[in-house]
Motif scaffolding. Structure first.
Motif, PDB file in Angstrom:
ATOM      1  N   LEU A 118       0.801  -1.216   0.000  1.00 36.00           N
ATOM      2  CA  LEU A 118       0.000   0.000   0.000  1.00 36.00           C
ATOM      3  C   LEU A 118       0.837   1.271   0.000  1.00 36.00           C
ATOM      4  O   LEU A 118       0.380   2.314  -0.492  1.00 36.00           O
ATOM      5  N   ALA A 119       2.058   1.214   0.530  1.00 35.89           N
ATOM      6  CA  ALA A 119       2.906   2.409   0.512  1.00 35.89           C
ATOM      7  C   ALA A 119       3.155   2.894  -0.912  1.00 35.89           C
ATOM      8  O   ALA A 119       3.284   4.098  -1.157  1.00 35.89           O
ATOM      9  N   TRP A 120       3.190   1.971  -1.870  1.00 33.48           N
ATOM     10  CA  TRP A 120       3.434   2.345  -3.263  1.00 33.48           C
ATOM     11  C   TRP A 120       2.226   3.009  -3.889  1.00 33.48           C
ATOM     12  O   TRP A 120       2.369   3.762  -4.864  1.00 33.48           O
ATOM     13  N   VAL A 121       1.037   2.754  -3.356  1.00 36.67           N
ATOM     14  CA  VAL A 121      -0.155   3.436  -3.860  1.00 36.67           C
ATOM     15  C   VAL A 121      -0.038   4.930  -3.601  1.00 36.67           C
ATOM     16  O   VAL A 121      -0.415   5.751  -4.437  1.00 36.67           O
ATOM     17  N   PHE A 122       0.512   5.296  -2.456  1.00 34.46           N
ATOM     18  CA  PHE A 122       0.649   6.700  -2.099  1.00 34.46           C
ATOM     19  C   PHE A 122       1.857   7.351  -2.771  1.00 34.46           C
ATOM     20  O   PHE A 122       1.887   8.567  -2.942  1.00 34.46           O
ATOM     21  N   ASP A 123       2.846   6.544  -3.144  1.00 27.72           N
ATOM     22  CA  ASP A 123       4.084   7.078  -3.724  1.00 27.72           C
ATOM     23  C   ASP A 123       4.651   6.037  -4.678  1.00 27.72           C
ATOM     24  O   ASP A 123       5.459   5.195  -4.291  1.00 27.72           O
ATOM     25  N   PHE A 124       4.217   6.080  -5.957  1.00 28.86           N
ATOM     26  CA  PHE A 124       4.622   5.022  -6.874  1.00 28.86           C
ATOM     27  C   PHE A 124       6.064   5.159  -7.348  1.00 28.86           C
ATOM     28  O   PHE A 124       6.594   4.264  -8.003  1.00 28.86           O
ATOM     29  N   GLU A 125       6.735   6.268  -6.997  1.00 28.50           N
ATOM     30  CA  GLU A 125       8.139   6.426  -7.370  1.00 28.50           C
ATOM     31  C   GLU A 125       9.077   5.755  -6.372  1.00 28.50           C
ATOM     32  O   GLU A 125      10.007   5.052  -6.756  1.00 28.50           O
ATOM     33  N   GLN A 126       8.827   5.975  -5.088  1.00 28.45           N
ATOM     34  CA  GLN A 126       9.746   5.485  -4.055  1.00 28.45           C
ATOM     35  C   GLN A 126       9.086   4.583  -3.013  1.00 28.45           C
ATOM     36  O   GLN A 126       9.772   3.880  -2.287  1.00 28.45           O
ATOM     37  N   GLY A 127       7.762   4.636  -2.897  1.00 26.95           N
ATOM     38  CA  GLY A 127       7.091   3.863  -1.871  1.00 26.95           C
ATOM     39  C   GLY A 127       7.385   4.344  -0.469  1.00 26.95           C
ATOM     40  O   GLY A 127       7.339   3.564   0.488  1.00 26.95           O
ATOM     41  N   GLU A 128       7.638   5.650  -0.336  1.00 30.00           N
ATOM     42  CA  GLU A 128       8.042   6.181   0.966  1.00 30.00           C
ATOM     43  C   GLU A 128       7.096   7.242   1.510  1.00 30.00           C
ATOM     44  O   GLU A 128       6.883   7.333   2.713  1.00 30.00           O
ATOM     45  N   GLN A 129       6.541   8.069   0.632  1.00 27.80           N
ATOM     46  CA  GLN A 129       5.708   9.176   1.075  1.00 27.80           C
ATOM     47  C   GLN A 129       4.391   8.677   1.652  1.00 27.80           C
ATOM     48  O   GLN A 129       3.797   7.723   1.146  1.00 27.80           O
ATOM     49  N   LYS A 130       3.940   9.328   2.711  1.00 27.59           N
ATOM     50  CA  LYS A 130       2.690   8.950   3.361  1.00 27.59           C
ATOM     51  C   LYS A 130       1.733  10.128   3.349  1.00 27.59           C
ATOM     52  O   LYS A 130       2.156  11.287   3.379  1.00 27.59           O
ATOM     53  N   PRO A 131       0.438   9.855   3.328  1.00 27.41           N
ATOM     54  CA  PRO A 131      -0.529  10.954   3.322  1.00 27.41           C
ATOM     55  C   PRO A 131      -0.494  11.737   4.625  1.00 27.41           C
ATOM     56  O   PRO A 131      -0.343  11.171   5.706  1.00 27.41           O
ATOM     57  N   ALA A 132      -0.606  13.059   4.480  1.00 26.09           N
ATOM     58  CA  ALA A 132      -0.565  13.944   5.645  1.00 26.09           C
ATOM     59  C   ALA A 132      -1.999  14.206   6.110  1.00 26.09           C
ATOM     60  O   ALA A 132      -2.563  15.262   5.863  1.00 26.09           O
ATOM     61  N   LEU A 133      -2.572  13.241   6.789  1.00 28.22           N
ATOM     62  CA  LEU A 133      -3.961  13.358   7.229  1.00 28.22           C
ATOM     63  C   LEU A 133      -4.053  13.119   8.736  1.00 28.22           C
ATOM     64  O   LEU A 133      -3.328  12.301   9.288  1.00 28.22           O
ATOM     65  N   LYS A 134      -4.966  13.824   9.343  1.00 26.54           N
ATOM     66  CA  LYS A 134      -5.109  13.749  10.790  1.00 26.54           C
ATOM     67  C   LYS A 134      -6.369  13.001  11.228  1.00 26.54           C
ATOM     68  O   LYS A 134      -6.568  12.772  12.416  1.00 26.54           O
ATOM     69  N   ASP A 135      -7.218  12.633  10.282  1.00 27.69           N
ATOM     70  CA  ASP A 135      -8.486  11.993  10.613  1.00 27.69           C
ATOM     71  C   ASP A 135      -8.350  10.480  10.495  1.00 27.69           C
ATOM     72  O   ASP A 135      -8.354   9.941   9.393  1.00 27.69           O
ATOM     73  N   PRO A 136      -8.223   9.773  11.609  1.00 26.39           N
ATOM     74  CA  PRO A 136      -8.067   8.309  11.544  1.00 26.39           C
ATOM     75  C   PRO A 136      -9.225   7.614  10.852  1.00 26.39           C
ATOM     76  O   PRO A 136      -9.034   6.603  10.181  1.00 26.39           O
ATOM     77  N   ALA A 137     -10.430   8.154  10.994  1.00 21.08           N
ATOM     78  CA  ALA A 137     -11.591   7.528  10.361  1.00 21.08           C
ATOM     79  C   ALA A 137     -11.480   7.589   8.842  1.00 21.08           C
ATOM     80  O   ALA A 137     -11.825   6.627   8.143  1.00 21.08           O
ATOM     81  N   GLN A 138     -10.985   8.707   8.310  1.00 19.70           N
ATOM     82  CA  GLN A 138     -10.826   8.828   6.868  1.00 19.70           C
ATOM     83  C   GLN A 138      -9.741   7.885   6.357  1.00 19.70           C
ATOM     84  O   GLN A 138      -9.905   7.236   5.323  1.00 19.70           O
ATOM     85  N   VAL A 139      -8.651   7.797   7.095  1.00 16.61           N
ATOM     86  CA  VAL A 139      -7.575   6.877   6.712  1.00 16.61           C
ATOM     87  C   VAL A 139      -8.095   5.448   6.682  1.00 16.61           C
ATOM     88  O   VAL A 139      -7.832   4.685   5.743  1.00 16.61           O
ATOM     89  N   GLN A 140      -8.857   5.058   7.700  1.00 15.22           N
ATOM     90  CA  GLN A 140      -9.412   3.708   7.768  1.00 15.22           C
ATOM     91  C   GLN A 140     -10.366   3.455   6.617  1.00 15.22           C
ATOM     92  O   GLN A 140     -10.401   2.352   6.041  1.00 15.22           O
ATOM     93  N   GLN A 141     -11.154   4.458   6.262  1.00 15.80           N
ATOM     94  CA  GLN A 141     -12.087   4.311   5.152  1.00 15.80           C
ATOM     95  C   GLN A 141     -11.345   4.045   3.843  1.00 15.80           C
ATOM     96  O   GLN A 141     -11.721   3.150   3.069  1.00 15.80           O
ATOM     97  N   ILE A 142     -10.276   4.789   3.591  1.00 14.39           N
ATOM     98  CA  ILE A 142      -9.511   4.605   2.357  1.00 14.39           C
ATOM     99  C   ILE A 142      -8.819   3.251   2.350  1.00 14.39           C
ATOM    100  O   ILE A 142      -8.804   2.550   1.328  1.00 14.39           O
ATOM    101  N   MET A 143      -8.269   2.858   3.477  1.00 14.34           N
ATOM    102  CA  MET A 143      -7.623   1.550   3.554  1.00 14.34           C
ATOM    103  C   MET A 143      -8.635   0.440   3.282  1.00 14.34           C
ATOM    104  O   MET A 143      -8.325  -0.539   2.587  1.00 14.34           O
ATOM    105  N   SER A 144      -9.847   0.597   3.805  1.00 16.16           N
ATOM    106  CA  SER A 144     -10.887  -0.403   3.563  1.00 16.16           C
ATOM    107  C   SER A 144     -11.255  -0.473   2.084  1.00 16.16           C
ATOM    108  O   SER A 144     -11.476  -1.559   1.532  1.00 16.16           O
ATOM    109  N   LEU A 145     -11.310   0.680   1.425  1.00 17.06           N
ATOM    110  CA  LEU A 145     -11.626   0.703  -0.002  1.00 17.06           C
ATOM    111  C   LEU A 145     -10.513   0.061  -0.826  1.00 17.06           C
ATOM    112  O   LEU A 145     -10.787  -0.648  -1.804  1.00 17.06           O
ATOM    113  N   LEU A 146      -9.281   0.311  -0.457  1.00 20.11           N
ATOM    114  CA  LEU A 146      -8.172  -0.316  -1.177  1.00 20.11           C
ATOM    115  C   LEU A 146      -8.216  -1.830  -1.010  1.00 20.11           C
ATOM    116  O   LEU A 146      -7.999  -2.578  -1.977  1.00 20.11           O
ATOM    117  N   MET A 147      -8.510  -2.289   0.199  1.00 12.26           N
ATOM    118  CA  MET A 147      -8.605  -3.731   0.424  1.00 12.26           C
ATOM    119  C   MET A 147      -9.818  -4.324  -0.301  1.00 12.26           C
ATOM    120  O   MET A 147      -9.778  -5.487  -0.725  1.00 12.26           O
TER     121      MET A 147
END
Length: 240
Positions: free
Chosen positions: A59-88
């Motif tokens: 999943l790290a590569w979904v956020f950064d397909f060049e290096q697989g290192e960059q992470k989303p700068a988000l503070k809402d855990p519920a939104q992060v969980q929602q996106i992770m659920s959609l990816l899965m």
């Protein structure tokens, strides 16, 4: 006849809207996120390959397909969980479709309109995603590439700079392009079956998939762009 994103067993159009808002938001902190077609190709390779790779590794590569290192700068855990659920959701749907006997898997491709008004499939992003998935375990993939080069011809032609250069010098005909698009699903299924058997599983008999054509409603400014980028139309082709 126009084409649209095929979103039956995996993401719905609403899901795609949520994902693109997340990935391409100005405050996401992401410089090189994948679009939805690239994600689909990436997941297809990962669930098909010689060695199983966990979603956590991928999943790290979904956020950064060049290096697989960059992470989303988000503070809402519920939104992060929602996106992770959609990816899965798409990961699991891809795996299930590839395992089906009736070739339910269909690459998530966008389309574009050419000068004469025809709609043609866009293969580039899906193929780039598939090749990125292969690159995470490149040495293990190599024997199949040598044994069955025809299975990878379209993926390499549309997913690499070398392939684009060849096609620029020798552009494929409309019929050749349509044939390449129609063959992606079959090649994806054949590759999946090949590695599945070598992992000790017993896949169902494979039948040749049928090309599915769907009509596309007129795009609104907030609809996913017809090109398959995963962005809203107003932020993609509608911005030009």
């Amino acid at each position: 006849m126009s084409e649209s994103l095929n979103v039956e067993l995996g993401w719905s159009l609403d899901d795609i809207d949520l994902i693109e808002d997340f990935l391409f938001a100005e405050d996401s902190g992401l410089d090189q996120p994948m679009d939805v077609s690239m994600i689909d190709g990436f997941f297809c390779a990962l669930v098909s390959g010689p060695n199983l790779i966990s979603p956590a590794q991928a999943l790290a590569w979904v956020f950064d397909f060049e290096q697989g290192e960059q992470k989303p700068a988000l503070k809402d855990p519920a939104q992060v969980q929602q996106i992770m659920s959609l990816l899965m959701k798409q990961w699991n749907a891809t795996a299930a479709e590839l395992m089906s006997a009736d070739c339910a898997y269909e690459p998530l491709l966008g389309c574009r309109e050419v000068d004469d008004g025809r709609q043609v499939f866009i293969l580039d992003e899906w193929c780039k995603g598939y090749l990125l998935g292969m690159s995470l375990d490149q040495a293990a993939w190599l024997p199949l590439q040598i044994e069955q080069p025809a299975w990878f011809q379209t993926i390499l032609s549309y997913g690499t700079e070398e392939g684009w250069q060849v096609m620029e010098r020798h552009p494929p005909s409309d019929a050749e392009h349509d044939e390449a698009a129609a063959g992606l699903a079959l090649h994806a299924m054949l590759i999946h079956r090949y590695w599945l058997e070598r992992r000790g599983a017993s896949p169902s008999p494979l039948t040749k998939p049928q090309t599915v054509r769907r009509s596309e409603p007129k795009l609104g400014r907030n609809d996913p762009c017809h090109c398959g980028s995963g962005r809203k139309y107003k932020l993609c082709h509608g911005a030009h």
